[in-house]
Design an enzyme around this catalytic site. Structure first.
Site, PDB file in Angstrom:
ATOM      1  N   ASN A 191      -2.545  38.392 114.840  1.00 54.69           N
ATOM      2  CA  ASN A 191      -3.062  39.597 115.499  1.00 54.69           C
ATOM      3  C   ASN A 191      -4.564  39.697 115.236  1.00 54.69           C
ATOM      4  O   ASN A 191      -4.976  39.919 114.096  1.00 54.69           O
ATOM      5  CB  ASN A 191      -2.310  40.817 114.935  1.00 54.69           C
ATOM      6  CG  ASN A 191      -2.748  42.128 115.578  1.00 54.69           C
ATOM      7  OD1 ASN A 191      -3.790  42.197 116.226  1.00 54.69           O
ATOM      8  ND2 ASN A 191      -1.951  43.155 115.384  1.00 54.69           N
TER       9      ASN A 191
ATOM     10  N   CYS B  16      -7.179  47.731 118.516  1.00 56.30           N
ATOM     11  CA  CYS B  16      -6.711  46.637 119.383  1.00 56.30           C
ATOM     12  C   CYS B  16      -6.993  46.904 120.857  1.00 56.30           C
ATOM     13  O   CYS B  16      -7.027  45.988 121.666  1.00 56.30           O
ATOM     14  CB  CYS B  16      -5.226  46.399 119.162  1.00 56.30           C
ATOM     15  SG  CYS B  16      -4.820  46.242 117.428  1.00 56.30           S
TER      16      CYS B  16
ATOM     17  N   HIS C  57      -1.851  42.406 124.477  1.00 54.12           N
ATOM     18  CA  HIS C  57      -2.386  42.288 123.111  1.00 54.12           C
ATOM     19  C   HIS C  57      -1.349  41.543 122.270  1.00 54.12           C
ATOM     20  O   HIS C  57      -0.155  41.813 122.367  1.00 54.12           O
ATOM     21  CB  HIS C  57      -2.627  43.698 122.552  1.00 54.12           C
ATOM     22  CG  HIS C  57      -2.837  43.729 121.078  1.00 54.12           C
ATOM     23  ND1 HIS C  57      -3.711  42.883 120.438  1.00 54.12           N
ATOM     24  CD2 HIS C  57      -2.266  44.502 120.104  1.00 54.12           C
ATOM     25  CE1 HIS C  57      -3.677  43.135 119.134  1.00 54.12           C
ATOM     26  NE2 HIS C  57      -2.806  44.102 118.909  1.00 54.12           N
TER      27      HIS C  57
HETATM   28  O1  UT7 Z   1      -1.979  45.589 116.501  1.00 54.16           O
HETATM   29  C1  UT7 Z   1      -1.629  46.825 116.967  1.00 54.16           C
HETATM   30  C2  UT7 Z   1      -0.629  47.608 116.300  1.00 54.16           C
HETATM   31  N1  UT7 Z   1       0.264  46.918 115.440  1.00 54.16           N
HETATM   32  C3  UT7 Z   1       1.478  46.612 115.827  1.00 54.16           C
HETATM   33  O2  UT7 Z   1       1.854  46.821 116.968  1.00 54.16           O
HETATM   34  C4  UT7 Z   1       2.393  46.075 114.767  1.00 54.16           C
HETATM   35  C5  UT7 Z   1       3.780  46.528 114.992  1.00 54.16           C
HETATM   36  N2  UT7 Z   1       4.708  46.181 113.942  1.00 54.16           N
HETATM   37  C6  UT7 Z   1       5.162  44.933 113.667  1.00 54.16           C
HETATM   38  O3  UT7 Z   1       4.693  43.960 114.216  1.00 54.16           O
HETATM   39  C7  UT7 Z   1       6.337  44.811 112.746  1.00 54.16           C
HETATM   40  O4  UT7 Z   1       6.799  46.109 112.430  1.00 54.16           O
HETATM   41  C8  UT7 Z   1       6.057  44.043 111.413  1.00 54.16           C
HETATM   42  C9  UT7 Z   1       5.895  42.552 111.720  1.00 54.16           C
HETATM   43  C10 UT7 Z   1       4.797  44.579 110.772  1.00 54.16           C
HETATM   44  C11 UT7 Z   1       7.227  44.209 110.462  1.00 54.16           C
HETATM   45  O5  UT7 Z   1       8.428  43.776 111.075  1.00 54.16           O
HETATM   46  P1  UT7 Z   1       9.714  44.719 111.060  1.00 54.16           P
HETATM   47  O6  UT7 Z   1      10.795  43.991 111.723  1.00 54.16           O
HETATM   48  O7  UT7 Z   1       9.349  46.060 111.629  1.00 54.16           O
HETATM   49  O8  UT7 Z   1      10.029  44.814 109.524  1.00 54.16           O
HETATM   50  P2  UT7 Z   1      10.201  46.113 108.614  1.00 54.16           P
HETATM   51  O9  UT7 Z   1       8.892  46.746 108.324  1.00 54.16           O
HETATM   52  O10 UT7 Z   1      11.298  46.981 109.194  1.00 54.16           O
HETATM   53  O11 UT7 Z   1      10.741  45.471 107.271  1.00 54.16           O
HETATM   54  C12 UT7 Z   1      12.030  44.804 107.228  1.00 54.16           C
HETATM   55  C13 UT7 Z   1      12.200  44.182 105.871  1.00 54.16           C
HETATM   56  C14 UT7 Z   1      11.901  45.155 104.715  1.00 54.16           C
HETATM   57  O12 UT7 Z   1      12.792  44.869 103.658  1.00 54.16           O
HETATM   58  P3  UT7 Z   1      14.105  45.740 103.419  1.00 54.16           P
HETATM   59  O13 UT7 Z   1      13.618  47.151 103.186  1.00 54.16           O
HETATM   60  O14 UT7 Z   1      14.920  45.611 104.673  1.00 54.16           O
HETATM   61  O15 UT7 Z   1      14.728  45.103 102.225  1.00 54.16           O
HETATM   62  C15 UT7 Z   1      10.493  44.763 104.288  1.00 54.16           C
HETATM   63  O16 UT7 Z   1      10.239  45.086 102.941  1.00 54.16           O
HETATM   64  O17 UT7 Z   1      11.278  43.094 105.706  1.00 54.16           O
HETATM   65  C16 UT7 Z   1      10.527  43.274 104.497  1.00 54.16           C
HETATM   66  N3  UT7 Z   1       9.222  42.660 104.679  1.00 54.16           N
HETATM   67  C17 UT7 Z   1       8.991  41.369 104.453  1.00 54.16           C
HETATM   68  N4  UT7 Z   1       9.775  40.368 104.017  1.00 54.16           N
HETATM   69  C18 UT7 Z   1       9.236  39.151 103.905  1.00 54.16           C
HETATM   70  C19 UT7 Z   1       8.075  43.251 105.123  1.00 54.16           C
HETATM   71  N5  UT7 Z   1       7.099  42.336 105.190  1.00 54.16           N
HETATM   72  C20 UT7 Z   1       7.626  41.157 104.778  1.00 54.16           C
HETATM   73  C21 UT7 Z   1       7.114  39.851 104.637  1.00 54.16           C
HETATM   74  N6  UT7 Z   1       7.957  38.886 104.188  1.00 54.16           N
HETATM   75  N7  UT7 Z   1       5.837  39.541 104.924  1.00 54.16           N
END
Ligand code: UT7
Length: 301
Positions: free
Chosen positions: A258, A88, A228
């Protein structure tokens, strides 16, 4: 395709739409479209370009460089052309390198492109990544001048200790393509999103502060922050830490998702075309991605 909802995606990422390229075209094709617009707006001929830099992690093929394929499509001969693999941060790494060549007067016009087809490397069965990434390309033409304005400083960083957080595990020398790697879906992007999120907020906050400090200006003097577009919550958290109001932030993640190296040049282009940038404005560009890498550029427009 996966167990998710519009509500989850909107709340956690800010994404509402994305662009997915037709299977008949590849990264160099969309890089070409963006480049043609940049060349036209700069009012020069493609033959006047002295270097091509393409930030991409989703090039047409592992080799040759997508920059060389773009060079061929632009009909330019015998100039350096190369890709930057800084995920990125690729476009801003390119801007930093181009800035050095321009300021040392080694090159007159440099084409810097960020182009990605992340949809080709997305595992559509993995809900933690497949709701995030999109395809896109943006381009800028850099040249020198005698005044003080323009790119005031660029800052590029990496820390390979975090290389495990975002990666495409197979298809390289460590795990060459095999039936096993394909079966285990190792040619797709894997991301530890939550860990990356926390590091991104902290690192980008310090990066923006250091960039402003280096140039002796305050966050309040900034006219526009062009981050970004990885996650709306990352962008808002960084802005809040720095005391930058929402109206001074360029945000278009809702339309494109993204797009990795393409996100900053696409946002910059939209900001310019919509009249959000005026002469003498201080504009700060920043990015963070796989590597980990992070980068910024402060511009007096
Ligand atoms: O591009 C350069 C680098 N990349 C980034 O900077 C990305 C940075 N990260 C993010 O944008 C976020 O971490 C994400 C959008 C990828 C994820 O959001 P989050 O708030 O960090 O969610 P999480 O990974 O902590 O997951 C929370 C919950 C989990 O369920 P439990 O364990 O709480 O039951 C996941 O399994 O959300 C669940 N989950 C989803 N639920 C519905 C993960 N993906 C999904 C989904 N739909 N697509």
């Amino acid at each position: 395709m996966v167990d998710t909802s519009d509500e989850w995606i909107t709340e956690r990422t800010g994404i509402k739409e994305r662009r997915i390229a037709d299977s008949s075209i590849s990264t160099s094709d969309i890089a070409l479209e963006a480049s043609k617009k940049a060349i036209k707006d700069a009012g020069i001929k493609a033959s006047e370009i002295s270097m091509i830099i393409v930030g991409t992690i989703t090039g047409d093929m592992p080799m040759p460089a997508t920059a060389c394929l773009l060079q061929k499509k632009l009909g330019i001969k015998d100039i350096p052309a190369f890709d930057i693999n800084a995920a990125c941060s690729g476009f801003l790494y390119g801007i930093s390198i181009a800035d050095g060549f321009i300021k040392s007067k080694s090159c007159k016009y440099i084409l810097v492109v960020g182009a990605e087809m992340l949809s080709r490397f997305t595992d559509w069965k993995d809900r933690t990544t497949c709701v995030i990434f999109g395809d896109g390309a943006g381009a800028a033409l850099l040249t020198g001048h005698n005044g003080k304005d323009g790119i005031l400083s660029t800052h590029i960083h990496a820390d390979g200790n975090f290389s495990d957080l975002i990666k495409i595990p197979a298809g390289g020398s460590q795990k060459p393509t095999s039936e096993l790697t394909v079966r285990e879906r190792m040619h797709f992007i894997k991301m530890k999103g939550n860990e990356t999120f926390k590091i991104a907020v902290k690192t980008l906050g310090s990066l923006v502060e250091d960039t402003l400090k280096h140039n002796g200006i305050t966050a309040q003097q900034l006219s526009l922050l062009i981050p970004h577009q990885a996650n709306k919550r990352i962008i808002s958290a960084v802005a809040e830490r720095l005391g930058i109001s929402e109206d001074k932030i360029m945000m278009n993640i809702e339309k494109y998702g993204n797009t990795s190296a393409a996100s900053v040049p696409i946002a910059l282009d939209e900001a310019v075309r919509s009249g959000r940038i005026k002469p003498k404005d201080y504009i700060l560009l920043e990015a963070f991605g796989a590597g980990l890498t992070w980068a910024s550029a402060l511009i007096r427009w």
